[in-house]
Design a protein around this motif. Structure first.
Motif, PDB file in Angstrom:
ATOM      1  N   ARG A  34      -4.773  -7.289 -13.168  1.00  0.00           N
ATOM      2  CA  ARG A  34      -5.738  -6.245 -13.501  1.00  0.00           C
ATOM      3  C   ARG A  34      -5.454  -4.973 -12.716  1.00  0.00           C
ATOM      4  O   ARG A  34      -5.030  -5.018 -11.565  1.00  0.00           O
ATOM      5  N   LEU A  35      -5.710  -3.853 -13.387  1.00  0.00           N
ATOM      6  CA  LEU A  35      -5.564  -2.529 -12.790  1.00  0.00           C
ATOM      7  C   LEU A  35      -6.931  -1.850 -12.820  1.00  0.00           C
ATOM      8  O   LEU A  35      -7.599  -1.812 -13.860  1.00  0.00           O
ATOM      9  N   LEU A  36      -7.367  -1.318 -11.674  1.00  0.00           N
ATOM     10  CA  LEU A  36      -8.655  -0.642 -11.560  1.00  0.00           C
ATOM     11  C   LEU A  36      -8.428   0.785 -11.084  1.00  0.00           C
ATOM     12  O   LEU A  36      -7.754   1.009 -10.079  1.00  0.00           O
ATOM     13  N   MET A  37      -8.993   1.771 -11.827  1.00  0.00           N
ATOM     14  CA  MET A  37      -8.845   3.159 -11.411  1.00  0.00           C
ATOM     15  C   MET A  37      -9.909   4.026 -12.074  1.00  0.00           C
ATOM     16  O   MET A  37     -10.581   3.596 -13.023  1.00  0.00           O
ATOM     17  N   HIS A  38     -10.075   5.226 -11.557  1.00  0.00           N
ATOM     18  CA  HIS A  38     -10.994   6.199 -12.136  1.00  0.00           C
ATOM     19  C   HIS A  38     -10.228   7.190 -12.999  1.00  0.00           C
ATOM     20  O   HIS A  38      -9.101   7.572 -12.669  1.00  0.00           O
ATOM     21  N   VAL A  40     -10.693  -0.421 -16.472  1.00  0.00           N
ATOM     22  CA  VAL A  40     -10.067  -1.672 -16.043  1.00  0.00           C
ATOM     23  C   VAL A  40      -9.046  -2.063 -17.109  1.00  0.00           C
ATOM     24  O   VAL A  40      -9.393  -2.222 -18.284  1.00  0.00           O
ATOM     25  N   SER A  51      -6.679   4.659  -5.704  1.00  0.00           N
ATOM     26  CA  SER A  51      -7.757   5.304  -4.948  1.00  0.00           C
ATOM     27  C   SER A  51      -7.813   6.812  -5.180  1.00  0.00           C
ATOM     28  O   SER A  51      -8.234   7.560  -4.302  1.00  0.00           O
ATOM     29  N   ARG A  59      -2.932  -7.512  -8.834  1.00  0.00           N
ATOM     30  CA  ARG A  59      -3.999  -6.527  -8.778  1.00  0.00           C
ATOM     31  C   ARG A  59      -3.421  -5.171  -8.363  1.00  0.00           C
ATOM     32  O   ARG A  59      -2.612  -5.107  -7.430  1.00  0.00           O
ATOM     33  N   PHE A  76      -4.979  -1.309  -7.444  1.00  0.00           N
ATOM     34  CA  PHE A  76      -6.142  -0.448  -7.243  1.00  0.00           C
ATOM     35  C   PHE A  76      -5.660   0.962  -6.923  1.00  0.00           C
ATOM     36  O   PHE A  76      -4.862   1.157  -6.006  1.00  0.00           O
ATOM     37  N   THR A 125       0.864  -1.177   0.000  1.00  0.00           N
ATOM     38  CA  THR A 125       0.000   0.000   0.000  1.00  0.00           C
ATOM     39  C   THR A 125       0.898   1.223   0.000  1.00  0.00           C
ATOM     40  O   THR A 125       1.915   1.262   0.696  1.00  0.00           O
TER      41      THR A 125
END
Length: 214
Positions: A67-71, A84, A48, A44, A46, A3
């Motif tokens: 996988r990569l997750l973001m806004h 994604v 934030s 993974r 993420f 993190t």
């Protein structure tokens, strides 16, 4: 597991709180856009916070099958998107972009535009003698809020527009030049659309993409 936060104090506090919950990730301080290469690759990732584009460094740190997750966001917070990014077992990168209603706040140092209270009050007043405002009627209904793909495309084509979500009508403003528009239903199947463009912009060539006029 890692993190990461750019603020060392936040990273230290996160380490203590995660430890109390029984988690022991590597807690580091640095730029979220750069990721943390030392512990990669990752299955993974993420993010934030929201950025205008996907950082290449994070894509590079994805493991096969990861996988990569973001806004994603722009200068306007009105129409964000969720992305994604996937890396297949053979290393091929694919992405999926989906318009969403809400997103994380913009990342550190990213400025966003808003409709000030003064701007919102000026739109709400709509004086009858406003020479800059024009009203016309249309049988075309405004796209619904659920048509988020449309609104995301609008933001891409005309950046700098902000939606005022605190009212019943469709209200969009362009803080960069002071233009605005309001669309409200005034009868069965008819809409009244009022648009205002400041006098100093009338008759000029269209502004660049960073300062749209309505």
């Amino acid at each position: 597991m890692v993190t990461l936060d750019r603020d060392q104090h936040v990273a230290t506090a996160a380490q203590a709180r995660l430890g109390d919950l029984g988690y022991r990730p590597a807690v580091v301080s640095g730029s979220g856009e750069d990721g943390w290469l030392e512990r990669g690759p990752y299955d993974r990732i993420f993010v934030s916070f929201a950025l205008p584009c996907v950082p290449g460094a994070l894509v590079d740190q994805l493991a096969p099958g990861g996988r990569l997750l973001m806004h994603l966001t722009t200068t306007s917070p009105s129409w964000p998107a969720l992305v994604v990014i996937s890396r297949s077992p053979d290393g091929r990168i694919t992405s999926h972009l989906r318009a969403v209603e809400f997103a994380h706040r913009a990342g550190h140092g990213r400025k966003q535009i808003f409709l000030s209270q003064e701007f919102r009050e000026r739109i709400a007043a709509q004086p009858a003698d406003d020479a800059e405002a024009r009203t016309f009627r249309s049988s075309e209904a405004a796209p619904p809020d659920e048509a988020r793909g449309f609104w995301l495309a609008l933001d891409a084509l005309y950046p700098g527009l902000v939606r005022h979500r605190g009212v019943d009508d469709l209200v969009i403003g362009a803080p960069g030049c002071g233009s605005w528009m309001v669309a409200r239903q005034d009868g069965p199947g008819t809409w009244a659309v009022t648009a205002s463009r400041p006098a100093e912009h009338l008759g000029r060539d269209p502004p660049d993409a960073g300062s749209p006029s309505l």
